[in-house]
Design a protein around this motif. Structure first.
Motif, mmCIF file in Angstrom:
data_model
loop_
_atom_site.group_PDB
_atom_site.id
_atom_site.type_symbol
_atom_site.label_atom_id
_atom_site.label_comp_id
_atom_site.label_asym_id
_atom_site.label_seq_id
_atom_site.Cartn_x
_atom_site.Cartn_y
_atom_site.Cartn_z
ATOM 1 N N ILE A 82 0.825 -1.203 0.000
ATOM 2 C CA ILE A 82 0.000 0.000 0.000
ATOM 3 C C ILE A 82 0.861 1.256 0.000
ATOM 4 C CG2 ILE A 82 -1.754 1.288 1.285
ATOM 5 C CD1 ILE A 82 -2.791 -1.301 0.100
ATOM 6 N N LYS A 83 1.910 1.228 0.775
ATOM 7 C CA LYS A 83 2.712 2.448 0.943
ATOM 8 C C LYS A 83 4.145 2.053 1.278
ATOM 9 C CE LYS A 83 0.855 5.602 3.500
ATOM 10 N NZ LYS A 83 0.373 6.350 4.688
ATOM 11 N N THR A 84 5.107 2.782 0.727
ATOM 12 C CA THR A 84 6.504 2.591 1.096
ATOM 13 C C THR A 84 7.108 3.930 1.505
ATOM 14 O OG1 THR A 84 7.303 2.939 -1.164
ATOM 15 C CG2 THR A 84 6.799 0.665 -0.515
ATOM 16 N N THR A 85 7.993 3.863 2.459
ATOM 17 C CA THR A 85 8.796 5.025 2.841
ATOM 18 C C THR A 85 10.242 4.647 2.610
ATOM 19 O OG1 THR A 85 8.923 4.246 5.132
ATOM 20 C CG2 THR A 85 7.103 5.724 4.562
ATOM 21 N N GLY A 86 11.160 5.532 2.920
ATOM 22 C CA GLY A 86 12.566 5.205 2.699
ATOM 23 C C GLY A 86 13.002 3.964 3.443
ATOM 24 N N ASP A 87 12.449 3.782 4.657
ATOM 25 C CA ASP A 87 12.918 2.682 5.490
ATOM 26 C C ASP A 87 11.823 1.706 5.888
ATOM 27 O OD1 ASP A 87 11.552 4.466 7.032
ATOM 28 O OD2 ASP A 87 12.926 4.401 8.725
ATOM 29 N N GLY A 88 10.654 1.780 5.264
ATOM 30 C CA GLY A 88 9.596 0.871 5.677
ATOM 31 C C GLY A 88 8.493 0.742 4.646
ATOM 32 N N MET A 89 7.501 -0.091 4.991
ATOM 33 C CA MET A 89 6.371 -0.281 4.083
ATOM 34 C C MET A 89 5.153 -0.765 4.850
ATOM 35 S SD MET A 89 7.188 -3.857 2.047
ATOM 36 C CE MET A 89 8.434 -3.053 1.065
#
Length: 612
Positions: free
Chosen positions: A51-58
């Protein structure tokens, strides 16, 4: 907006800021590789949706709670294996939290209390761990073979009520979790080898440190070879400085082969002897003597270790092959089936390839968890792909990739697995991904001649042929009994470096050449200005492969630099013009060689020599 019950997996990379500060480019590259090879495939395999990713997570949504747990367990267990040879300060590790709850779906994002609980749970988890809520535990406790530890009720940040939390107890003994998880392993009977403490034959007691260090290094490096079972140092050093009966020692240690040796110092010179003994027959199947000048003890120790370790596995394999000759295929165990398959594979014959495939397939049937068998099944299928010995080339290539991915899932620390994966990626012109696998293979076993020679081949494709030639030469020194095809790799490296005389000298070591090798020799002679020899080798190429067009040949090359591909094209065009003769040279030059495709354009994948 849509409301529905769903499982939410929240993952976060531990120490992200620290790793980025230390090596931003390297951290991003390694994280991208882990996603491409492990994380994203695991999510897709378990029917998850990112659904969503960030630089260090999802944030990932699953329709099934069991699928979410299987996915998390696969990622954490395989990341643990990937990190075994990585310094702790550079390891990429994750925390994972999983919750089951009512989720609000709004376009391409999700909200709600169910999401918040999963995110807070992930922050609570230890590095490499998986925390789940009571709702998740109740759904999966009797559906997946993972034990859970009850951590009691926990207060989570910005969550008004306490939440009961369970921790997944992951270990390498975790049994099969279904489609998304590795199956339980069974033992494979491999040849066992024990390295006895080398004897110090010098009067100098200080040499004892060198002798012990050499023995320990040999044990450590041999342990990198996953086709051998190596007896530990603690078991063999019990016999240090003791008169022993080798047959009795072998029985006590359970060793089929023993390595023994001695070190003698005379002035500034050092002599090391080593020998390999088959304990079942008390026969010496290999012995070697190494004389070195004692100027740098540690450098000598590294050099001797590399030389001995590069040779021993091949000698063990040769001895095993003699034993196999006296067995029927039906009586072979998994390891022996793989070894017999390798023997047939190396003959590069269609009938032998078919028999090799039968043997390696039997190995997989005998032990589905034997990573080495899956890796070599992919390699043998790759050989059939290269030579067109298969009815459906596209389906065969997909099976090659599938076998290698299975092998990697089962054992991510087998140098052979990464070596062949690198070869497959080279064949698909994915040189960035190939670099990762090649570096992993080198880190796992830097003294494996097949890994070292492939490093030389890879550097040649990257446009660094002089370095490539150095690596290929090192592989030849590591294994004086190297396969003949090493000379072909060396010839191609010298040609790419524009060292034409050295290229011809290397190619002339081949007892026979295939069409591609004749093409390189024809181009080499063309650049040397010897049009008669160039025409002769071009004619031989055309006879061996009448349907091989210039475009098809260029597509088998994997140069990253366009001028290296152009270099081959021009040399081969000149050779073809010489072959056609004065009357047809202009037309031949114009028609034979189309402009080369840049390396980034997709071309038909062609597995390199590692699979042939």
């Amino acid at each position: 907006m849509e409301h529905r019950l769903a499982a939410v997996l929240a993952a976060d990379m531990a120490g992200y800021s620290r790793l980025m500060e230390a090596d931003e480019a390297g951290t991003l590259a390694r994280l991208r590789t882990h996603r491409i090879e492990l994380i994203d495939p695991a999510i897709a395999k378990n029917k998850g949706r990112i659904i969503k990713t960030t630089g260090d997570g999802m944030l990932v949504e699953f329709r099934s709670v069991a699928d979410a747990v299987r996915c998390a367990a696969e990622v954490q267990l395989r990341m643990r294996r990937r990190n075994t040879d990585v310094p702790e300060s550079r390891r990429i590790e994750f925390r994972i939290g999983i919750n089951l709850g009512d989720i609000i779906f709004d376009e391409d994002d999700i909200y709600g209390d169910g999401v918040n609980v999963a995110a807070r749970l992930e922050q609570l988890a230890e590095v490499g761990g998986i925390y789940v809520t009571q709702a998740v535990y109740e759904q999966v406790s009797d559906r997946v073979e993972i034990r859970f530890e009850d951590l009691g009720e926990k207060s989570l940040k910005n969550i008004s009520r306490p939440v009961r939390v369970w921790r997944a107890m992951l270990d390498e003994g975790t049994a099969s979790l279904g489609a998304g998880m590795e199956p339980a392993r069974r033992s494979v009977v491999k040849p066992s080898i024990a390295v006895m403490p080398f004897s110090n034959m010098s009067d100098d007691p200080e040499q004892e440190y060198f002798v012990d260090g050499l023995t320990e290094d040999i044990i450590t490096e041999l342990s990198r070879r996953h086709e051998l079972f190596v007896i530990s140092r603690n078991s063999t050093f019990v016999y240090k400085s003791q008169p022993v009966n080798l047959r009795e020692v072998a029985q006590k240690l359970g060793a089929q082969y023993l390595v023994e040796g001695s070190v003698r110092k005379a002035g500034e010179h050092l002599r090391v002897t080593a020998q390999l003994i088959d304990t079942s027959s008390d026969t010496h199947i290999w012995a070697e003597r190494y004389d070195r000048k004692l100027d740098d003890v540690f450098a000598i120790q590294d050099e001797l270790t590399a030389a001995i370790v590069a040779t021993l596995p091949g000698r063990v394999e040769a001895a095993q092959q003699d034993l196999l000759a006296r067995k029927t295929p039906a009586s072979l165990a998994a390891y022996e089936c793989v070894l017999a398959a390798k023997v047939r594979h190396h003959k590069s014959d269609r009938a032998e390839n078919e028999e090799a495939l039968k043997l390696v397939t039997r190995a997989v049937e005998l032990d589905p968890d034997y990573a080495h068998a899956h890796a070599w099944r992919g390699c043998i299928l790759g050989q059939a792909w290269v030579y067109g010995w298969c009815a459906d080339k596209e389906a065969t290539f997909e099976e090659v990739v599938r076998e290698l991915e299975t092998a990697q899932t089962l054992d991510d620390n087998d140098a052979d697995v990464h070596r062949i994966l690198a070869a497959i990626d080279i064949s698909r012109n994915d040189l960035d991904k190939a670099r990762y696998h090649q570096e992993r293979a080198l880190a796992l076993n830097p003294n494996y001649d097949l890994v070292v020679v492939q490093q030389g081949e890879f550097l040649t494709w990257l446009g660094r042929p002089k370095e490539g030639a150095d690596w290929i030469g090192r592989a030849m020194r590591l294994n004086p009994h190297h396969p003949e095809r090493f000379w072909s790799h060396l010839g191609k490296a010298h040609f790419t470096a524009r060292d034409y005389t050295d290229a011809i000298e290397a190619f002339m070591h081949l007892s026979k050449m295939d069409a591609g090798q004749h093409a390189f020799v024809a181009a080499t002679y063309a650049w040397l200005g010897d049009h008669t020899a160039a025409a002769a080798h071009y004619a031989r190429m055309a006879k061996l492969a009448p349907d091989l067009t210039a475009e098809a040949f260029l597509a088998t090359l994997h140069y990253a630099r366009e001028d290296d591909l152009e270099h081959v094209r021009e040399g081969l065009a000149t050779a073809e013009a010489a072959h056609a003769g004065p009357m047809g040279s202009a037309g031949a030059r114009g028609a034979a060689m189309p402009p080369p495709k840049p390396a980034g354009i997709s071309q038909t994948p062609t597995p390199p020599d590692s699979c042939s």
